[in-house]
Design a protein around this motif. Structure first.
Motif, PDB file in Angstrom:
ATOM      1  N   PRO A   1     -49.220  50.390  17.422  1.00 52.10           N
ATOM      2  CA  PRO A   1     -48.224  51.087  18.579  1.00 52.10           C
ATOM      3  C   PRO A   1     -48.763  50.678  19.770  1.00 52.10           C
ATOM      4  O   PRO A   1     -50.228  50.883  19.986  1.00 52.10           O
TER       5      PRO A   1
ATOM      6  N   ARG B   1     -34.363  44.187  18.226  1.00 53.92           N
ATOM      7  CA  ARG B   1     -33.123  45.018  18.246  1.00 53.92           C
ATOM      8  C   ARG B   1     -31.790  44.509  18.537  1.00 53.92           C
ATOM      9  O   ARG B   1     -30.765  44.920  18.084  1.00 53.92           O
TER      10      ARG B   1
ATOM     11  N   LYS C   1     -47.719  52.235  23.666  1.00 53.06           N
ATOM     12  CA  LYS C   1     -46.778  52.959  24.350  1.00 53.06           C
ATOM     13  C   LYS C   1     -45.522  52.959  23.562  1.00 53.06           C
ATOM     14  O   LYS C   1     -45.370  53.429  22.440  1.00 53.06           O
ATOM     15  N   ASN C   2     -44.401  52.384  24.160  1.00 49.44           N
ATOM     16  CA  ASN C   2     -42.960  52.306  23.361  1.00 49.44           C
ATOM     17  C   ASN C   2     -42.826  51.047  22.765  1.00 49.44           C
ATOM     18  O   ASN C   2     -41.701  50.673  22.344  1.00 49.44           O
ATOM     19  N   ARG C   3     -43.744  50.245  22.668  1.00 48.15           N
ATOM     20  CA  ARG C   3     -43.650  48.824  22.028  1.00 48.15           C
ATOM     21  C   ARG C   3     -44.632  48.642  20.968  1.00 48.15           C
ATOM     22  O   ARG C   3     -45.296  49.817  20.196  1.00 48.15           O
ATOM     23  N   ARG C   4     -44.954  47.541  20.604  1.00 49.44           N
ATOM     24  CA  ARG C   4     -45.887  47.194  19.580  1.00 49.44           C
ATOM     25  C   ARG C   4     -46.934  46.230  19.917  1.00 49.44           C
ATOM     26  O   ARG C   4     -46.537  45.366  20.736  1.00 49.44           O
TER      27      ARG C   4
ATOM     28  N   GLU D   1     -40.529  41.981  21.709  1.00 46.41           N
ATOM     29  CA  GLU D   1     -41.000  43.429  21.344  1.00 46.41           C
ATOM     30  C   GLU D   1     -42.367  43.784  20.762  1.00 46.41           C
ATOM     31  O   GLU D   1     -42.524  44.933  20.413  1.00 46.41           O
TER      32      GLU D   1
END
Lengths: 143, 520
Positions: free
Chosen positions: B231, B288, B233-236, B480
């Protein structure tokens, strides 16, 4: 119940021409075709194995002696394959074409046949037999 | 020593590097070489074996299962019973080891279309020119001199001239030094089994040599199972690759599978347009927007075998020297290829004695093809098991284009003097007169009755400036997943209409150059 080796061996009688070298080349042809078969995608390999069994069993219902394909004599095998081809059923035609393609590939790629068809490459270009022999392992395990 | 083979590995492998490159073909080899030469610690993972030039065999029974994935037979099915057989390399150097070495820059109008459609600012011919130049110099791209043309190349030229059709000389990645003439005059049939004279400048003997000389490490027989991420933050963020050591068929075999883990600061995927999305799916890294695996283009092609009265011995001479591009604007190009006896026999529409009768005239055969620019795309879909699930439909428009292509190719053959043609159609195996050409469309064959092949898979991880449309951004980094780059034909926004090798290599050069700007 057919296995790939037995089935291909029986199919060779239908696919290969009758020439003096044929018998000497048969074992190598079979081994090479089995290597090709073993390297096919797993799903296709499974379908082909099932198709071989069905094709073999289908021979029982065929009028030439009413026995499995792998136990027919060569003439009966040839008549059986010709009959199937006349039916013009797409998947069956594809199956026959792929099986005969594998055997024809293995047979015509044998350098012993090349003088008969006039194919020759300069000797200084050929580096014979240098890909190691373990790649010709005839096992067909796909797992 | 910086090359490891499966025979040398007996226990779990754990490695660390700056950049892990998955695949060693046109994209992977170029990326890895540039990064290694810049001083990064590069580790290659290649599923296939390393076969050196001196080990290439003229015996296709050995070389095909060794060098090709699935012995060169990967069927791609579609609706209405369509089937396209896909062939790709599975060895160090990838398909560059096995192709004819045709080198085209991406056509201007294709680049402009990509630029407009996907917002790729520097993608015009001028923007990519430095990268093309760099590649062309390294792999020695040049026109095939007429002195090395095969007899059937001259026949193709004569046939096209009689019809008033336009032809273009072909450029290939060949090194013409003293002594090379004997190669180009003799080995048309060997290109597809690895060039035994090192005339063809494949990635194996150019960029991979550069990379290894610069200290890169290479594991062969190493199948990447998944990309490791963590991980951020909000990504990978990519942090490595794990997989299995495999046998000659790319399988783990019955012995206890040996795993490997590579920890890396960045990962470059270069497994090609079929394997790269398959690996992303296995890694749980689809985007996504659902674009991973979509937009698969294949350039379906089909072949006709022509018999001439004169002996041609088409294996003598360069495998390709000329193409007919009269109908390129209609998405249809004609080319020459020639095959060793076994592969030629594999493709014959008959077997037994009739096939033998044809093969006895092997010296009189020519083998020409028509390549179609597809108007519709397929997809690589998520699949359980080692092989991807590939779907590709032949639309009515593409079927019409293919049949028109077969008709025109037959016309070209007769114009060149052929007396008998073997067709790629299940219900019309051969024709012997020019008047019979009209039978091809008259028969109205369904797509299931047409033999189709391809060696060009493109476009399943589209590059775009738009997050909604692309899998990778213009720097070829996953939208992403940070530090996960893709460097193969999967990033193409559409079909190139020409052989894709040079485009893959130029884009890989560009992507690696961009990657070097990043700090890790």
């Amino acid at each position: 119940m057919s296995n790939p080796e037995k089935f291909l061996q029986a199919f060779m009688g239908v696919v290969l021409p009758k020439i003096p070298e044929q018998e000497a080349m048969a074992q190598q042809t079979l081994a090479s075709a089995l290597v090709m078969l073993g390297a096919l995608p797993v799903r296709l390999h499974r379908v082909l194995r099932a198709a071989m069994t069905l094709f073999d069993l289908g021979g029982i219902g065929y009028r030439c002696g009413g026995r499995p394909f792998t136990r027919m004599n060569v003439d009966q095998r040839q008549r059986y394959v010709a009959w199937i081809q006349r039916l013009q059923i797409g998947p069956l035609l594809d199956f026959i074409k792929l099986m005969s393609g594998l055997l024809m590939f293995a047979f015509y790629q044998d350098p012993r046949l090349w003088p008969r068809i006039g194919y020759a490459i300069d000797a200084d270009i050929i580096k014979q037999g240098v890909v190691r022999d373990e790649h010709l392992d005839p096992r067909t395990d796909s797992q | 020593m910086n090359i490891w083979t499966p025979e040398q590995i007996h226990s779990e492998v754990r490695e660390q590097c700056d950049v892990c490159v998955v695949g060693t073909g046109a994209g992977g080899a170029v990326s890895g070489a540039i990064l290694a030469q810049a001083g990064l610690d590069v580790l290659f993972l290649e599923e296939g074996p390393m076969v050196k030039t001196e080990a290439f065999s003229s015996d296709a029974r050995r070389s095909i299962p060794t060098l090709y994935r699935h012995s060169g037979i990967t069927p791609i099915a579609g609706r209405r019973g369509s089937r396209v057989i896909f062939s790709e390399g599975r060895c160090v150097g990838g398909s560059t080891v096995l192709n004819a070495g045709i080198c085209y820059r991406t056509p201007r109008h294709v680049l402009e279309q990509w630029q407009t459609q996907e917002g790729l600012k520097d993608f015009g011919p001028e923007g990519l020119d430095p990268y093309f130049q760099q590649v062309e110099q390294r792999i020695s791209v040049q026109e095939v001199p007429r002195a090395f043309w095969s007899r059937d190349t001259f026949l193709l030229e004569e046939g096209a001239k009689r019809l008033g059709w336009h032809t273009t000389p072909i450029k290939r990645n060949i090194r013409l030094e003293e002594g090379a003439a004997s190669c180009l005059s003799q080995c048309s049939t060997l290109c597809t089994q690895g060039c035994p004279t090192a005339t063809k400048q494949s990635a194996l003997i150019t960029y991979m040599e550069d990379a290894l000389a610069a200290g890169a490490r290479l594991y062969t027989g190493a199948r990447a199972e998944s990309v490791l991420t963590e991980p951020l933050k909000n990504r990978r963020q990519a942090r490595g690759v794990q997989g299995w050591i495999v046998d000659r068929n790319g399988k783990t075999g019955k012995r206890a599978p040996i795993p490997f883990h590579v920890q890396a600061k960045a990962v470059v995927l270069a497994g090609g347009a079929i394997q790269t999305p398959h690996l992303l799916f296995r890694s749980g890294l689809s985007t996504r927007n659902g674009q991973v695996g979509q937009n698969l283009y294949l350039h379906p092609n089909t072949k006709i075998i022509g018999l001439f009265d004169e002996p041609i011995e088409a294996w003598r001479g360069s495998i390709q020297g000329l193409q007919v591009d009269q109908f390129a604007d209609e998405g249809c190009t004609f080319f020459i290829t020639f095959l060793p006896p076994g592969i030629m026999a594999f493709g014959l529409p008959m077997h037994g004695e009739p096939a033998y009768e044809v093969m006895q005239q092997y010296r009189h055969l020519a083998h020409w093809g028509v390549l179609i620019e597809d108007t519709h795309s397929g997809a690589v879909l998520p699949a359980r098991g080692p092989d991807p699930n590939i779907r590709y439909d032949i639309t009515p428009a593409d079927r019409e284009r293919i049949l028109t292509g077969i008709e025109r190719l037959a016309t070209l053959f007769f114009s060149a003097g052929a007396r008998r043609l073997l067709l790629p159609l299940k219900r019309l195996h051969e024709i012997r007169q020019p008047e019979e050409v009209r039978k091809i469309k008259g028969l109205d064959p369904p797509v299931s009755d047409i033999d189709l092949f391809t060696v060009h898979a493109m476009g399943t991880c589209r590059m775009s400036a738009s997050v909604a449309r692309g899998v990778v951004n213009p720097s070829q980094e996953h939208f992403e997943v940070d530090r996960l780059f893709i460097s193969d034909a999967s990033v193409f926004p559409g079909p190139t209409r020409v052989n894709p090798m040079l485009t893959i290599m130029a884009l890989a050069t560009r992507a690696a150059t961009n990657l070097l700007q990043r700090t890790f």
